[in-house]
Design an enzyme around this catalytic site. Structure first.
Site, PDB file in Angstrom:
ATOM      1  CB  THR A 158      -3.724 -35.735 -38.970  1.00  0.00           C
ATOM      2  OG1 THR A 158      -4.299 -34.554 -39.519  1.00  0.00           O
ATOM      3  CG2 THR A 158      -3.527 -35.581 -37.483  1.00  0.00           C
ATOM      4  CE1 TYR A 183      -2.728 -29.119 -32.063  1.00  0.00           C
ATOM      5  CE2 TYR A 183      -1.209 -29.349 -30.236  1.00  0.00           C
ATOM      6  CZ  TYR A 183      -1.465 -29.368 -31.585  1.00  0.00           C
ATOM      7  OH  TYR A 183      -0.439 -29.648 -32.477  1.00  0.00           O
ATOM      8  NE  ARG A 231      -3.070 -28.866 -43.032  1.00  0.00           N
ATOM      9  CZ  ARG A 231      -3.452 -29.391 -41.864  1.00  0.00           C
ATOM     10  NH1 ARG A 231      -2.878 -29.004 -40.718  1.00  0.00           N
ATOM     11  NH2 ARG A 231      -4.380 -30.311 -41.812  1.00  0.00           N
ATOM     12  CD  GLU A 264      -2.634 -22.529 -36.028  1.00  0.00           C
ATOM     13  OE1 GLU A 264      -3.405 -23.412 -35.634  1.00  0.00           O
ATOM     14  OE2 GLU A 264      -1.781 -22.718 -36.923  1.00  0.00           O
ATOM     15  CG  PHE A 307      -6.128 -37.868 -28.628  1.00  0.00           C
ATOM     16  CD1 PHE A 307      -5.564 -36.638 -28.925  1.00  0.00           C
ATOM     17  CD2 PHE A 307      -7.251 -38.273 -29.338  1.00  0.00           C
ATOM     18  CE1 PHE A 307      -6.098 -35.830 -29.923  1.00  0.00           C
ATOM     19  CE2 PHE A 307      -7.794 -37.470 -30.336  1.00  0.00           C
ATOM     20  CZ  PHE A 307      -7.215 -36.234 -30.626  1.00  0.00           C
ATOM     21  CG  ASN A 346       1.519 -35.510 -36.079  1.00  0.00           C
ATOM     22  OD1 ASN A 346       2.057 -34.694 -35.326  1.00  0.00           O
ATOM     23  ND2 ASN A 346       0.260 -35.416 -36.446  1.00  0.00           N
ATOM     24  CE  LYS A 382       2.388 -31.329 -33.945  1.00  0.00           C
ATOM     25  NZ  LYS A 382       1.292 -32.324 -34.152  1.00  0.00           N
ATOM     26  CG  HIS A 410       0.757 -27.003 -35.902  1.00  0.00           C
ATOM     27  ND1 HIS A 410      -0.564 -27.401 -35.840  1.00  0.00           N
ATOM     28  CD2 HIS A 410       0.731 -25.669 -36.180  1.00  0.00           C
ATOM     29  CE1 HIS A 410      -1.345 -26.355 -36.060  1.00  0.00           C
ATOM     30  NE2 HIS A 410      -0.581 -25.289 -36.266  1.00  0.00           N
ATOM     31  NE  ARG A 437       1.759 -34.164 -39.472  1.00  0.00           N
ATOM     32  CZ  ARG A 437       0.668 -33.425 -39.320  1.00  0.00           C
ATOM     33  NH1 ARG A 437      -0.329 -33.513 -40.177  1.00  0.00           N
ATOM     34  NH2 ARG A 437       0.581 -32.586 -38.306  1.00  0.00           N
TER      35      ARG A 437
HETATM   36  P1  IDP Z   1      -3.193 -31.580 -37.966  1.00  0.00           P
HETATM   37  O1  IDP Z   1      -2.000 -31.467 -37.068  1.00  0.00           O
HETATM   38  O2  IDP Z   1      -2.911 -32.440 -39.166  1.00  0.00           O
HETATM   39  O3  IDP Z   1      -3.784 -30.245 -38.367  1.00  0.00           O
HETATM   40  P2  IDP Z   1      -5.428 -31.887 -36.104  1.00  0.00           P
HETATM   41  O4  IDP Z   1      -6.681 -32.651 -36.376  1.00  0.00           O
HETATM   42  O5  IDP Z   1      -5.503 -30.399 -36.082  1.00  0.00           O
HETATM   43  O6  IDP Z   1      -4.336 -32.385 -37.163  1.00  0.00           O
HETATM   44  O7  IDP Z   1      -4.865 -32.427 -34.719  1.00  0.00           O
HETATM   45  C1  IDP Z   1      -3.843 -31.731 -34.048  1.00  0.00           C
HETATM   46  C2  IDP Z   1      -2.834 -32.720 -33.492  1.00  0.00           C
HETATM   47  O8  IDP Z   1      -3.450 -33.507 -32.472  1.00  0.00           O
HETATM   48  C3  IDP Z   1      -2.303 -33.748 -34.489  1.00  0.00           C
HETATM   49  O9  IDP Z   1      -1.248 -33.256 -35.305  1.00  0.00           O
HETATM   50  C4  IDP Z   1      -1.808 -34.849 -33.557  1.00  0.00           C
HETATM   51  O10 IDP Z   1      -0.551 -34.483 -32.946  1.00  0.00           O
HETATM   52  C5  IDP Z   1      -2.885 -34.810 -32.472  1.00  0.00           C
HETATM   53  N1  IDP Z   1      -3.943 -35.791 -32.753  1.00  0.00           N
HETATM   54  C6  IDP Z   1      -5.019 -35.625 -33.569  1.00  0.00           C
HETATM   55  N2  IDP Z   1      -5.791 -36.735 -33.594  1.00  0.00           N
HETATM   56  C7  IDP Z   1      -5.180 -37.621 -32.756  1.00  0.00           C
HETATM   57  C8  IDP Z   1      -5.487 -38.979 -32.338  1.00  0.00           C
HETATM   58  O11 IDP Z   1      -6.482 -39.587 -32.753  1.00  0.00           O
HETATM   59  N3  IDP Z   1      -4.619 -39.548 -31.441  1.00  0.00           N
HETATM   60  C9  IDP Z   1      -3.502 -38.912 -30.969  1.00  0.00           C
HETATM   61  N4  IDP Z   1      -3.179 -37.643 -31.337  1.00  0.00           N
HETATM   62  C10 IDP Z   1      -3.998 -37.027 -32.212  1.00  0.00           C
HETATM   63 MG    MG Z   2      -4.710 -28.818 -37.216  1.00  0.00          MG
END
Ligand code: IDP
Ligand code: MG
Length: 147
Positions: free
Chosen positions: A91, A49, A85, A126, A57, A112, A9, A115, A102
């Site tokens: 996350t 997304y 993963r 994807e 957010f 973070n 990212k 992805h 992370r």
């Molecule tokens: P992942 O990246 O671990 O698979 P997902 O739930 O798929 O997590 O969420 C995608 C991305 O959205 C996260 O990596 C993060 O960048 C962002 N994200 C998810 N939840 C939040 C939040 O509560 N606040 C801000 N950003 C979030």
């Molecule tokens: Mg995800």
């Protein structure tokens, strides 16, 4: 053998961490079969997304994902989806296990670092989203024989 999608990212690019993160993927003996830098447009972020679009957010997530280019990787190996993963970590970096990417590089869920596809089915979708068929290389790597 599975292939999964990774996005480094914008914060990874801004902090000069591309090489370090890619090295960790290679050190795990996974095989990089696709790699490129991209500036993400609205359409690809909305698709990638879409399950988060109703979240408060989402505008911030979109701005973050467009704040600099990302580096997309297609990575193959035994159980590659789960392996990547696990290497990525939770996350929310505060909940990621020590030793994960992370945990080691990120402090907040807003930035973070990485992805990674969350299932083989997601990975398939994807990979098509971020790579053309001809951008994924088919070749034998020396480690294919021993891992
Ligand atoms: P992942 O990246 O671990 O698979 P997902 O739930 O798929 O997590 O969420 C995608 C991305 O959205 C996260 O990596 C993060 O960048 C962002 N994200 C998810 N939840 C939040 C939040 O509560 N606040 C801000 N950003 C979030
Ligand atoms: Mg995800």
């Amino acid at each position: 053998m599975q292939t999964t999608l990774i996005l480094l990212k914008p914060d990874t690019i801004q902090r000069g961490l591309i090489g370090e993160i890619v090295a960790r993927i290679e050190r795990k003996w996974l095989k990089i079969v696709g790699l490129k830098m991209m500036q993400l447009n609205d359409a690809i972020i909305n698709e990638h997304y879409d399950f988060l679009m109703s979240k408060p957010f989402f505008p911030m997530l979109k701005a973050y994902m467009q704040s600099a280019p990302v580096v997309a990787l297609a990575v193959s190996g035994n159980d590659a989806v789960k392996t990547i993963r696990t290497l990525t970590g939770a996350t929310n970096p505060a909940e990621a296990l020590p030793g994960t990417i992370r945990w080691d590089y990120a402090l907040t869920i807003d930035a973070n670092i990485i992805h990674a596809s969350d299932s083989p089915e997601t990975a398939e979708k994807e990979l098509k989203r971020f790579f053309k068929e001809w951008e994924i290389c088919e070749f034998e790597k020396i480690t294919d024989k021993v891992v």
